[in-house]
Write an enzyme that holds these catalytic residues in place. Structure first.
Site, mmCIF file in Angstrom:
data_model
loop_
_atom_site.group_PDB
_atom_site.id
_atom_site.type_symbol
_atom_site.label_atom_id
_atom_site.label_comp_id
_atom_site.label_asym_id
_atom_site.label_seq_id
_atom_site.Cartn_x
_atom_site.Cartn_y
_atom_site.Cartn_z
ATOM 1 N N LYS A 26 23.968 51.606 3.248
ATOM 2 C CA LYS A 26 24.463 51.388 1.916
ATOM 3 C C LYS A 26 25.255 50.265 1.903
ATOM 4 C CE LYS A 26 28.429 54.808 2.668
ATOM 5 N NZ LYS A 26 28.909 56.210 2.132
ATOM 6 N N LYS A 39 28.066 47.820 -0.846
ATOM 7 C CA LYS A 39 28.705 48.195 -2.063
ATOM 8 C C LYS A 39 29.580 46.939 -2.676
ATOM 9 C CE LYS A 39 29.640 52.972 -1.173
ATOM 10 N NZ LYS A 39 30.664 54.220 -0.504
ATOM 11 N N CYS A 62 34.526 59.252 0.625
ATOM 12 C CA CYS A 62 33.771 59.007 -0.980
ATOM 13 C C CYS A 62 34.739 58.862 -1.903
ATOM 14 C CB CYS A 62 32.996 60.073 -1.059
ATOM 15 S SG CYS A 62 31.375 60.133 -0.269
ATOM 16 N N CYS A 115 36.715 63.913 -3.845
ATOM 17 C CA CYS A 115 35.257 64.040 -3.990
ATOM 18 C C CYS A 115 34.808 65.536 -4.164
ATOM 19 C CB CYS A 115 34.939 63.844 -2.602
ATOM 20 S SG CYS A 115 35.235 65.022 -1.500
#
Length: 582
Positions: A226, A228, A496, A447
């Site tokens: 991923k 970001k 997260c 989260c």
């Protein structure tokens, strides 16, 4: 600028073995998927309630994760459902779009909606049979789920406040939208899977590139992990740009953005059993003009695409590439892909964080109101009926909306006469105003963790409100209730809710036990440190109260809690607080 150079034969795939190791299983799944398509179509209609492991990896790129309710597991097995995440660049959406998502939560989800820590929206409890209609309906509201998850650019974050008297906010938010569009995957698989008219076979929404499944930026195997992005100001780092793979800090002169300091290599995911993993805050690499920003960002993505670790997903984020190469070598490679030398970053540091809460002037004669939403959960539960309140506000007042990086919501373009109406609706539905929320709660974040997240080790969202209840009472006794500090909690070390740069981080380590981190700060540009490990949930508040008591006695004038802990360090803090406790 670097598309032609980076898309010669083999680009994006020729260098997959650059680390000299066998590729991970996920890389083979992406390579064989025909641009994120196969084998999802067959499994989507196979009559089962779940997908196989290949499809599970690919579905993330389409914006959905397969989950099961861990509270309901039995000898008969798991009951599967799906989390569906909507990407909302900069958190900007309309009342109509929020209503559409709330309706989906009632129609196909678990009757709640969640504002994410990246300014998106999340549905939980969607069944496989409802997955296609859910994603289609999200697209019909002019939103999308593509690239909300997966080995691609995630939702682009940006400081959300609608200050119209300061044009730099509009300029940042415009860049967030353009960057999100530019880096969205171009495969037609998304449209074929979710937006095809089942009766005619024709696509209802246009997509892809002239019907061809090509990815000029990502290549056939997308990114190693991923990726970001966040955009912020030195005086407003609400987008937490130091936690991002790429952070863009707007540098302003005379009420306009003259460029951006480009920060690279942030990321918080950690695997405790793997000592090679670690959290990292981003480092300033260069300064770019507004016209360079997207091309330089694209070059950075392509360097990670071609040189990131595709053998071991635990160390596949860009922070590890920069750690292994060093920042100078990484910058040189970015310059090579970009095609020109880059300027050194400006000597400007972050110094503020605006969460946008409360009643504030927009600067154009109108107002906005930031409403604190605890842990982002939009629900009706007992006398607390936030979901119903938002239905009424969005239906009768229809303000433009912003979602914040702290999981809250901003109502925009309000007039003075709207204020009593807005407050009356909220109070009538048992929703506390932001002015009535303690600082401890206002600056907290969790989260989802249990029961839906498959990675969760401990509770997070379900227990943090009770932990804050206890902390509020203890801070009041110490006359510290006005202190501002970030308190972030996660059910596992993946981070997260960004716990590793907060004043207080609480991270699930094993069943019922947490690691307490201290010494970050609200501005988000500093990692915290482990204060205590394997702390039972019932001991968290007593341990923190000892630290706050020592803070009250030994702080310097105007010193924040995070700065105090950072100055003391773990060893001195433990010695002093153990003494206080005894």
């Amino acid at each position: 600028m670097s598309d032609e150079k980076s898309n010669k034969p083999g680009a994006g795939s020729k260098k997959l073995g650059a680390v000299g190791e066998k590729l991970s299983a996920v890389e083979h799944i992406k390579q064989a998927s025909n641009y994120l398509l196969e084998p999802i179509p067959q499994e989507l209609v196979d009559g089962t309630d779940h997908f196989g492991k290949e499809s599970l990896q690919l579905l993330k790129h389409h914006g959905t994760y397969q989950q099961d309710n861990r509270d309901d597991r039995s000898k008969e097995g798991k009951t599967y459902s799906f989390m569906v995440r909507t990407a909302v660049p900069g958190g900007i959406l309309s009342s109509e779009q929020l209503l559409a998502e709330i309706d989906l939560g009632d129609d196909v989800g678990n009757s709640t909606l969640r504002i994410t820590t990246r300014q998106g929206l999340q549905l939980h409890g969607v069944l496989k049979k409802d997955l296609k209609q859910t994603i289609r309906r999200i697209n019909e509201s002019k939103l999308t789920t593509i690239a909300a998850c997966g080995d691609v650019k995630r939702n682009v974050m940006c400081s959300p406040c609608p200050y119209k008297g300061d044009p730099v906010y509009d300029q940042m938010q415009d860049l967030a939208e353009r960057l999100a569009i530019h880096l969205t995957p171009r495969t037609t698989a998304y449209y074929e899977l979710w937006l095809t008219d089942e009766s005619t076979g024709e696509k209802r929404l246009a997509g892809g590139s002239n019907g061809q499944e090509i990815e000029p930026i990502y290549g056939p195997t997308y990114l190693p992990r991923k990726f970001k992005f966040g955009i912020a100001l030195p005086g407003d780092n609400s987008a937490d740009i130091y936690s991002q793979d790429v952070g863009l800090m707007a540098i302003c002169e005379h009420w306009r953005i003259v460029g951006y300091n480009v920060l690279v290599g942030g990321g918080f995911g950690v695997t405790p059993s793997a000592k090679k993993t670690f959290p990292a805050v981003a480092q300033a690499m260069c300064f770019v003009s507004p016209t360079q920003a997207i091309d330089v960002a694209t070059a950075i993505v392509k360097v990670q695409r071609d040189f990131g670790n595709r053998a071991d997903r635990k160390v596949a984020r860009m922070k590890y590439l920069i750690h292994n190469w060093g920042l100078d070598r990484f910058r040189q490679k970015v310059e090579e892909y970009y095609g020109a030398k880059l300027q050194d970053p400006r000597p400007i540091e972050v110094h503020g964080f605006n969460d946008g809460m409360g009643w504030q002037a927009q600067g154009d004669g109108q107002w906005f109101y930031g409403l604190n939403v605890e842990n982002g959960r939009i629900k009706d539960e007992g006398s607390f009926r936030l979901k119903s309140a938002l239905r009424e506000i969005c239906s009768t007042m229809a303000p433009p909306l912003r979602l914040t990086p702290h999981q809250s919501i901003i109502f925009c373009d309000l007039t003075e006469k709207d204020r009593p109406k807005l407050f009356e609706i909220l109070r009538r539905h048992g929703v506390p105003l932001s002015e009535e929320i303690s600082n401890a709660r206002r600056w907290s974040m969790a989260c989802p963790a249990l029961p839906t997240c498959g990675l969760a080790i401990t509770e997070s969202e379900r227990v943090l409100p009770g932990i804050i209840d206890q902390l509020e009472a203890e801070l009041a006794k110490l006359d510290l209730k006005d202190e501002v500090f970030t308190f972030r909690m996660t059910g596992c070390p993946n981070g997260c809710a960004r716990p590793y740069n907060s004043d207080i981080g609480l991270v699930g380590k094993t069943a019922g036990k947490y690691t307490i981190f201290l010494g970050g700060r609200v501005c988000g540009d500093r990692l915290n440190f482990i204060y205590k490990d394997l702390v039972p949930e019932e001991d968290v508040i007593p341990d923190l109260v000892n630290v706050f008591r020592h803070f009250k006695e030994a702080r310097e004038p105007d010193e924040s809690f995070g700065d105090f802990c950072h100055r003391q360090g773990a060893e001195k803090l433990l010695a002093a607080c153990d003494s206080v406790a005894n």
